[in-house]
Design a protein around this motif. Structure first.
Motif, PDB file in Angstrom:
ATOM      1  N   ASN A   1       0.811  -1.220   0.000  1.00 50.20           N
ATOM      2  CA  ASN A   1       0.000   0.000   0.000  1.00 50.20           C
ATOM      3  C   ASN A   1       0.838   1.260   0.000  1.00 50.20           C
ATOM      4  O   ASN A   1       0.447   2.283  -0.568  1.00 50.20           O
ATOM      5  N   ASP A   2       2.006   1.218   0.649  1.00 45.87           N
ATOM      6  CA  ASP A   2       2.866   2.398   0.757  1.00 45.87           C
ATOM      7  C   ASP A   2       3.904   2.479  -0.353  1.00 45.87           C
ATOM      8  O   ASP A   2       4.799   3.328  -0.306  1.00 45.87           O
ATOM      9  N   GLY A   3       3.811   1.572  -1.336  1.00 46.30           N
ATOM     10  CA  GLY A   3       4.774   1.574  -2.429  1.00 46.30           C
ATOM     11  C   GLY A   3       6.047   0.810  -2.139  1.00 46.30           C
ATOM     12  O   GLY A   3       6.975   0.808  -2.954  1.00 46.30           O
ATOM     13  N   ASP A   4       6.123   0.144  -0.998  1.00 46.36           N
ATOM     14  CA  ASP A   4       7.305  -0.640  -0.644  1.00 46.36           C
ATOM     15  C   ASP A   4       7.239  -2.010  -1.313  1.00 46.36           C
ATOM     16  O   ASP A   4       6.162  -2.557  -1.540  1.00 46.36           O
ATOM     17  N   VAL A   5       8.413  -2.565  -1.649  1.00 48.06           N
ATOM     18  CA  VAL A   5       8.480  -3.883  -2.285  1.00 48.06           C
ATOM     19  C   VAL A   5       8.344  -4.953  -1.199  1.00 48.06           C
ATOM     20  O   VAL A   5       9.197  -5.081  -0.325  1.00 48.06           O
ATOM     21  N   ILE A   6       7.250  -5.719  -1.255  1.00 47.77           N
ATOM     22  CA  ILE A   6       7.003  -6.770  -0.270  1.00 47.77           C
ATOM     23  C   ILE A   6       7.691  -8.070  -0.662  1.00 47.77           C
ATOM     24  O   ILE A   6       8.231  -8.785   0.172  1.00 47.77           O
ATOM     25  N   GLU A   7       7.691  -8.368  -1.974  1.00 51.87           N
ATOM     26  CA  GLU A   7       8.307  -9.612  -2.440  1.00 51.87           C
ATOM     27  C   GLU A   7       8.785  -9.422  -3.867  1.00 51.87           C
ATOM     28  O   GLU A   7       8.183  -8.685  -4.647  1.00 51.87           O
ATOM     29  N   ARG A   8       9.890 -10.108  -4.195  1.00 46.21           N
ATOM     30  CA  ARG A   8      10.435 -10.070  -5.556  1.00 46.21           C
ATOM     31  C   ARG A   8      10.731 -11.509  -5.995  1.00 46.21           C
ATOM     32  O   ARG A   8      11.367 -12.273  -5.275  1.00 46.21           O
ATOM     33  N   ARG A   9      10.251 -11.866  -7.182  1.00 49.63           N
ATOM     34  CA  ARG A   9      10.500 -13.207  -7.731  1.00 49.63           C
ATOM     35  C   ARG A   9      11.122 -13.064  -9.116  1.00 49.63           C
ATOM     36  O   ARG A   9      10.787 -12.144  -9.871  1.00 49.63           O
ATOM     37  N   GLU A  10      12.032 -14.004  -9.476  1.00 57.23           N
ATOM     38  CA  GLU A  10      12.664 -14.021 -10.798  1.00 57.23           C
ATOM     39  C   GLU A  10      12.553 -15.401 -11.405  1.00 57.23           C
ATOM     40  O   GLU A  10      12.609 -16.422 -10.705  1.00 57.23           O
ATOM     41  N   THR A  11      12.379 -15.439 -12.732  1.00 56.16           N
ATOM     42  CA  THR A  11      12.344 -16.700 -13.448  1.00 56.16           C
ATOM     43  C   THR A  11      12.829 -16.457 -14.872  1.00 56.16           C
ATOM     44  O   THR A  11      13.175 -15.334 -15.248  1.00 56.16           O
ATOM     45  N   ILE A  12      12.848 -17.522 -15.677  1.00 53.61           N
ATOM     46  CA  ILE A  12      13.368 -17.473 -17.049  1.00 53.61           C
ATOM     47  C   ILE A  12      12.254 -17.788 -18.043  1.00 53.61           C
ATOM     48  O   ILE A  12      11.425 -18.664 -17.817  1.00 53.61           O
ATOM     49  N   ILE A  13      12.245 -17.045 -19.148  1.00 48.73           N
ATOM     50  CA  ILE A  13      11.373 -17.354 -20.283  1.00 48.73           C
ATOM     51  C   ILE A  13      12.266 -17.742 -21.459  1.00 48.73           C
ATOM     52  O   ILE A  13      13.184 -16.996 -21.815  1.00 48.73           O
ATOM     53  N   GLU A  14      12.013 -18.905 -22.053  1.00 49.29           N
ATOM     54  CA  GLU A  14      12.777 -19.351 -23.220  1.00 49.29           C
ATOM     55  C   GLU A  14      11.841 -19.398 -24.420  1.00 49.29           C
ATOM     56  O   GLU A  14      10.845 -20.131 -24.410  1.00 49.29           O
ATOM     57  N   SER A  15      12.129 -18.594 -25.426  1.00 49.88           N
ATOM     58  CA  SER A  15      11.270 -18.518 -26.608  1.00 49.88           C
ATOM     59  C   SER A  15      11.971 -19.113 -27.815  1.00 49.88           C
ATOM     60  O   SER A  15      13.182 -18.917 -28.004  1.00 49.88           O
ATOM     61  N   ASP A  16      11.234 -19.853 -28.651  1.00 49.95           N
ATOM     62  CA  ASP A  16      11.785 -20.401 -29.900  1.00 49.95           C
ATOM     63  C   ASP A  16      11.093 -19.775 -31.110  1.00 49.95           C
ATOM     64  O   ASP A  16      11.139 -20.316 -32.219  1.00 49.95           O
ATOM     65  N   LEU A  17      10.457 -18.622 -30.908  1.00 51.89           N
ATOM     66  CA  LEU A  17       9.785 -17.926 -31.997  1.00 51.89           C
ATOM     67  C   LEU A  17      10.806 -17.215 -32.877  1.00 51.89           C
ATOM     68  O   LEU A  17      11.587 -16.403 -32.403  1.00 51.89           O
ATOM     69  N   ALA A  18      10.796 -17.545 -34.174  1.00 56.80           N
ATOM     70  CA  ALA A  18      11.751 -16.941 -35.105  1.00 56.80           C
ATOM     71  C   ALA A  18      11.509 -15.437 -35.202  1.00 56.80           C
ATOM     72  O   ALA A  18      10.365 -14.984 -35.182  1.00 56.80           O
TER      73      ALA A  18
END
Length: 381
Positions: free
Chosen positions: A317-334
């Motif tokens: 609510n106050d604009g503070d970061v409560i949680e951060r998650r990271e992951t990978i996207i692998e695309s095979d679209l030419a």
């Protein structure tokens, strides 16, 4: 004649109003004290009124009865609004330094414009060696609810009353009856059933009533500051977009947002650096404890062939970061297909020329037309 005169005097005396002292003892209002409790640290007073009452005054004093009614501490405050036919509890805290062992009495009076409506007393002993069958080991209240750890000295049945306190007001109360312990400590918990205000201080209070060998109470109170809280429980990602499921963890209404940021990983770079692609921020629907919502976003363009880093940040609510998650996207679209709209080929054959016929005119359509013409002329004849 004398007898008649005496009867007249007795009638007039009986019609006189009662004294102030008698009216204080009996009480003149509908609001009255129904329950009292105190120990050396805190007290609670419960009222009941058959009608709506506003801004009555509660006077309480802690007295040592064995020392000429020596008043150790005293408080006075307004009861605020007392709704009709409802039990209302007020809580207060003593600040007694170097308390002596022995007997104490809580004296409480409920007043309306100086007139006593109800009064009551509660006696207790501080520092006695009387052993309870239970021991309160720990108490933790927070924005979700309250938890208490109890350990048994003997097998016991007991009631636990949980209170959410704002100043003197008990704004939420719930009770667990006939809980039991036999040999090992256990944790007992309750969730708040009332909305909390962000960044405001409250108190969580438990009152444990033990019935054997004699009726007694164990109480404890801890302060806490209410905070909005939530967590990301599930995420999904591909070359077209991403989503995240957020679970509420507080009775402070969560009104935060999610930010999805995509970075393309530079495969030729030995340092594994990445280049920013795009970022999308979306509001999370309002959440309370155990509520969950899924937020979905779509990329402006489908991600072309390569490896991307997706960063998801949950803001409070106050604009503070409560949680951060990271992951990978692998695309095979030419790359040539990026952003390309794939045509609809379902009716492809219907738009082709059949031999030397009229473009766009199919054989089936021609046959159907001839059949209709033949049927029309046959009907005329």
């Amino acid at each position: 004649m004398k007898a008649a005169f005496l009867l007249l005097i007795l009638f007039l005396l009986s019609a006189l109003p009662t004294s102030a002292a008698d009216s204080q003892v009996e009480g003149t209002g509908s609001a009255h004290i129904v329950e009292l409790y105190s120990d050396i640290e805190s007290f609670d007073v419960t009222f009941y009124s058959s009608g709506q009452e506003e801004n009555l005054t509660l006077e309480v004093s802690l007295v040592r009865p064995d020392k000429d009614e020596n008043v150790i501490a005293a408080q006075e405050f307004s009861t605020g609004s007392l709704p009709a036919n409802t039990r209302v509890t007020k809580v207060g805290f003593w600040n007694v330094r170097n308390a002596e062992r022995g007997a104490y009495t809580l004296k409480a009076r409920l007043l309306e414009q100086g007139q006593v409506l109800s009064e009551s007393e509660y006696d207790f002993v501080y520092g006695s060696n009387s052993a309870s069958r239970l021991q309160l080991d720990d108490l933790v209240p927070n924005s979700e609810g309250i938890s208490v750890v109890l350990s048994p000295k003997q097998a016991s049945l007991f009631d636990i009353e949980y209170m959410l306190v704002d100043g003197h007001d008990v704004i939420y109360k719930t009770k667990t009856e006939k809980a039991s312990l036999t040999s090992i400590p256990e944790t007992f918990s309750a969730s708040w059933g009332s909305l909390l205000e962000n960044n405001k201080e409250y108190a969580g209070r438990v009152k444990v009533q033990v019935y054997s060998p004699s009726r007694g109470f164990i109480t404890s109170t801890e302060n806490f500051t209410a905070r909005d809280d939530a967590e990301i429980t599930d995420i999904y990602e591909d070359e077209t977009g991403a989503s995240a499921t957020v679970l509420g963890r507080s009775q402070v209404p969560f009104e935060g947002s999610l930010a999805f940021s995509v970075y393309k990983v530079q495969e030729t770079s030995g340092s594994g650096s990445s280049v920013f692609v795009e970022s999308i921020r979306e509001r999370v629907p309002v959440l309370l404890t155990d509520d969950d919502e899924t937020v979905e976003v779509a990329w402006n363009e489908r991600l072309t062939e390569g490896v991307y880093r997706l960063e998801i940040e949950l803001f409070g609510n106050d604009g503070d970061v409560i949680e951060r998650r990271e992951t990978i996207i692998e695309s095979d679209l030419a790359p040539s297909n990026a952003g390309e709209i794939i045509p609809d080929t379902k009716n492809e054959t219907s738009n082709k020329s059949s031999g030397n016929g009229i473009p766009g005119f199919s054989i089936n359509a021609g046959v159907a037309g001839l059949f209709l013409v033949f049927a029309f002329f046959k009907k005329l004849h």
